[in-house]
Design a protein around this motif. Sequence first.
Motif, PDB file in Angstrom:
ATOM      1  N   ARG A   6      44.429  34.140  48.750  1.00 39.78           N
ATOM      2  CA  ARG A   6      45.581  33.327  49.151  1.00 39.78           C
ATOM      3  C   ARG A   6      46.785  33.726  48.309  1.00 39.78           C
ATOM      4  O   ARG A   6      46.635  34.187  47.182  1.00 39.78           O
ATOM      5  N   GLN A   7      47.974  33.488  48.846  1.00 34.97           N
ATOM      6  CA  GLN A   7      49.186  33.865  48.118  1.00 34.97           C
ATOM      7  C   GLN A   7      49.279  33.140  46.774  1.00 34.97           C
ATOM      8  O   GLN A   7      49.790  33.683  45.791  1.00 34.97           O
ATOM      9  N   ASP A   8      48.747  31.899  46.736  1.00 38.64           N
ATOM     10  CA  ASP A   8      48.846  31.114  45.503  1.00 38.64           C
ATOM     11  C   ASP A   8      47.571  31.195  44.646  1.00 38.64           C
ATOM     12  O   ASP A   8      47.398  30.407  43.717  1.00 38.64           O
ATOM     13  N   ALA A   9      46.715  32.164  44.945  1.00 38.93           N
ATOM     14  CA  ALA A   9      45.471  32.286  44.166  1.00 38.93           C
ATOM     15  C   ALA A   9      45.797  32.629  42.712  1.00 38.93           C
ATOM     16  O   ALA A   9      46.714  33.404  42.432  1.00 38.93           O
ATOM     17  N   THR A  10      45.034  32.044  41.804  1.00 35.94           N
ATOM     18  CA  THR A  10      45.302  32.287  40.374  1.00 35.94           C
ATOM     19  C   THR A  10      44.452  33.456  39.873  1.00 35.94           C
ATOM     20  O   THR A  10      43.495  33.878  40.525  1.00 35.94           O
ATOM     21  N   GLU A  11      44.809  33.949  38.701  1.00 30.81           N
ATOM     22  CA  GLU A  11      44.052  35.048  38.076  1.00 30.81           C
ATOM     23  C   GLU A  11      42.618  34.598  37.786  1.00 30.81           C
ATOM     24  O   GLU A  11      41.679  35.383  37.873  1.00 30.81           O
ATOM     25  N   GLU A  12      42.448  33.315  37.441  1.00 31.49           N
ATOM     26  CA  GLU A  12      41.105  32.783  37.146  1.00 31.49           C
ATOM     27  C   GLU A  12      40.247  32.819  38.416  1.00 31.49           C
ATOM     28  O   GLU A  12      39.077  33.168  38.378  1.00 31.49           O
ATOM     29  N   GLN A  13      40.859  32.448  39.545  1.00 31.12           N
ATOM     30  CA  GLN A  13      40.118  32.460  40.812  1.00 31.12           C
ATOM     31  C   GLN A  13      39.718  33.895  41.188  1.00 31.12           C
ATOM     32  O   GLN A  13      38.620  34.145  41.663  1.00 31.12           O
ATOM     33  N   LEU A  14      40.635  34.813  40.917  1.00 30.50           N
ATOM     34  CA  LEU A  14      40.348  36.225  41.196  1.00 30.50           C
ATOM     35  C   LEU A  14      39.189  36.704  40.318  1.00 30.50           C
ATOM     36  O   LEU A  14      38.242  37.351  40.792  1.00 30.50           O
ATOM     37  N   ALA A  15      39.253  36.352  39.036  1.00 29.16           N
ATOM     38  CA  ALA A  15      38.205  36.766  38.096  1.00 29.16           C
ATOM     39  C   ALA A  15      36.856  36.162  38.504  1.00 29.16           C
ATOM     40  O   ALA A  15      35.804  36.813  38.400  1.00 29.16           O
ATOM     41  N   ILE A  30      40.485  46.044  43.137  1.00 25.78           N
ATOM     42  CA  ILE A  30      41.594  45.099  43.315  1.00 25.78           C
ATOM     43  C   ILE A  30      42.872  45.852  43.673  1.00 25.78           C
ATOM     44  O   ILE A  30      43.267  46.786  42.981  1.00 25.78           O
ATOM     45  N   SER A  31      43.469  45.457  44.780  1.00 28.34           N
ATOM     46  CA  SER A  31      44.720  46.078  45.199  1.00 28.34           C
ATOM     47  C   SER A  31      45.797  44.999  45.234  1.00 28.34           C
ATOM     48  O   SER A  31      45.686  44.021  45.972  1.00 28.34           O
ATOM     49  N   ARG A  32      46.829  45.174  44.400  1.00 22.13           N
ATOM     50  CA  ARG A  32      47.880  44.165  44.328  1.00 22.13           C
ATOM     51  C   ARG A  32      49.058  44.581  45.191  1.00 22.13           C
ATOM     52  O   ARG A  32      49.798  45.491  44.846  1.00 22.13           O
ATOM     53  N   GLY A  33      49.213  43.945  46.329  1.00 28.62           N
ATOM     54  CA  GLY A  33      50.334  44.242  47.220  1.00 28.62           C
ATOM     55  C   GLY A  33      51.530  43.402  46.826  1.00 28.62           C
ATOM     56  O   GLY A  33      51.475  42.649  45.853  1.00 28.62           O
ATOM     57  N   THR A  34      52.613  43.523  47.596  1.00 24.56           N
ATOM     58  CA  THR A  34      53.808  42.746  47.266  1.00 24.56           C
ATOM     59  C   THR A  34      53.581  41.278  47.599  1.00 24.56           C
ATOM     60  O   THR A  34      54.091  40.388  46.927  1.00 24.56           O
ATOM     61  N   GLU A  35      52.787  41.030  48.636  1.00 24.60           N
ATOM     62  CA  GLU A  35      52.565  39.661  49.105  1.00 24.60           C
ATOM     63  C   GLU A  35      51.361  38.985  48.456  1.00 24.60           C
ATOM     64  O   GLU A  35      51.411  37.852  48.037  1.00 24.60           O
ATOM     65  N   ARG A  36      50.245  39.721  48.438  1.00 25.26           N
ATOM     66  CA  ARG A  36      49.017  39.094  47.950  1.00 25.26           C
ATOM     67  C   ARG A  36      48.038  40.123  47.404  1.00 25.26           C
ATOM     68  O   ARG A  36      48.258  41.324  47.527  1.00 25.26           O
ATOM     69  N   LYS A  78      47.596  46.998  54.843  1.00 24.43           N
ATOM     70  CA  LYS A  78      48.452  47.127  56.044  1.00 24.43           C
ATOM     71  C   LYS A  78      49.710  47.955  55.758  1.00 24.43           C
ATOM     72  O   LYS A  78      50.157  48.727  56.589  1.00 24.43           O
ATOM     73  N   GLU A  79      50.325  47.752  54.571  1.00 24.28           N
ATOM     74  CA  GLU A  79      51.569  48.465  54.272  1.00 24.28           C
ATOM     75  C   GLU A  79      51.275  49.921  53.908  1.00 24.28           C
ATOM     76  O   GLU A  79      50.206  50.229  53.392  1.00 24.28           O
ATOM     77  N   ASP A  80      52.272  50.785  54.142  1.00 13.59           N
ATOM     78  CA  ASP A  80      52.142  52.183  53.723  1.00 13.59           C
ATOM     79  C   ASP A  80      52.056  52.242  52.205  1.00 13.59           C
ATOM     80  O   ASP A  80      52.832  51.576  51.520  1.00 13.59           O
ATOM     81  N   SER A  81      51.163  53.055  51.699  1.00 14.85           N
ATOM     82  CA  SER A  81      51.131  53.261  50.245  1.00 14.85           C
ATOM     83  C   SER A  81      52.249  54.209  49.848  1.00 14.85           C
ATOM     84  O   SER A  81      52.571  55.139  50.589  1.00 14.85           O
TER      85      SER A  81
END
Length: 337
Positions: A6-15, A30-36, A78-81
């Motif tokens: 989710r856009q508002d996901a925290t680092e703790e939730q990711l971990a 882990i791929s960090r896009g501009t949005e999420r 989805k976005e071009d790298s």
Amino acid sequence: MVIVMRQDATEEQLAHLVGKLQEKGLTAHISRGTERVIVGAIGDERVLQSVPLQAIPGVEQVMQILQPFKLVSREFRKEDSVVDVSGVKIGGGHFALIAGPCSVENWDTLIETAQKVKAAGANLLRGGAFKPRTSPYAFQGMGEEGLKLLARARQETGLPVVTEVMNTSQVELVASYADMLQIGARNMQNFDLLKAVGDVRKPVLLKRGLSSTIKEWLMSAEYILSRGNHAVVLCERGIRTFETYTRNTLDLAAVAAAQELSHLPVIVDPSHATGKRSLIEPMSYAAMAGGADGLTIEVHPRPEEALSDGDQSLLPEDFAKVAQGLRRFAGVCNQTW
Ligand code: PEP
Ligand code: MN
């Protein structure tokens, strides 16, 4: 499997999610896009059947990726790298114009070529120090001496350098001089080499194998990304067909197809694809019009004296004409450089 946070996901939730995947013996990319943030779960996904991933806090969507290649797929991202080669961006509207001799032969020829291609608009310098030659009696390249000359040419011109690495034992050495590592067509399925360049943090230019399908090419890129190196640019350089008038057959549809299937930038090598100087200009324009993210073109100030690929090398003034033409088309093709 790909998990979109989710856009508002925290680092703790990711971990927490990453921990769950690792508990099951999977690797999390882990791929960090501009949005999420998107997480790729790599390994035998059957172990996840009993895990309600969707219920983990912070998880928005869980997607099964059907293609055999995962991290390189458009489904994953989805976005071009955009790949950054020492400050020069490739992909997502940033056009790479790579030029230089087939082989590094000596300082004078290299610096003359580098200065002229730079003046014409090239933004990266190419040149082989380790050369994959069909004949063992042909010039095999200058080796480390050639790498030193490339580094010196970068210092004098400011152009980042792309050069080929032919085997695993050369990776560290080549990476210590080059800005981008080229995997040649003949090595596209040298899986140990793909793993080795996947372990270094230098961008990779992955040429399509002479007889490789688009899927095999993307699977080779997957090897590199699966080791954590996401900075990969694909290069269509012509494939073997029944046609003999041209050295290879430029498969321009493969450029659009690879961009459809993958988020990675795709460039074209019209020099090796055609083997003929006269065909470089029209195929360069065709590549740009077809959506390629760049070109790599062989240039030599005295092609008749070149130690490799003289027949397909452009004179610097002819390269300048191509670059000028490309500049005229760039606007309508949504490209800048
Ligand atoms: C090259 O770029 O010099 C080269 C040898 O290309 P390929 O691997 O595409 O034949
Ligand atoms: Mn060549």
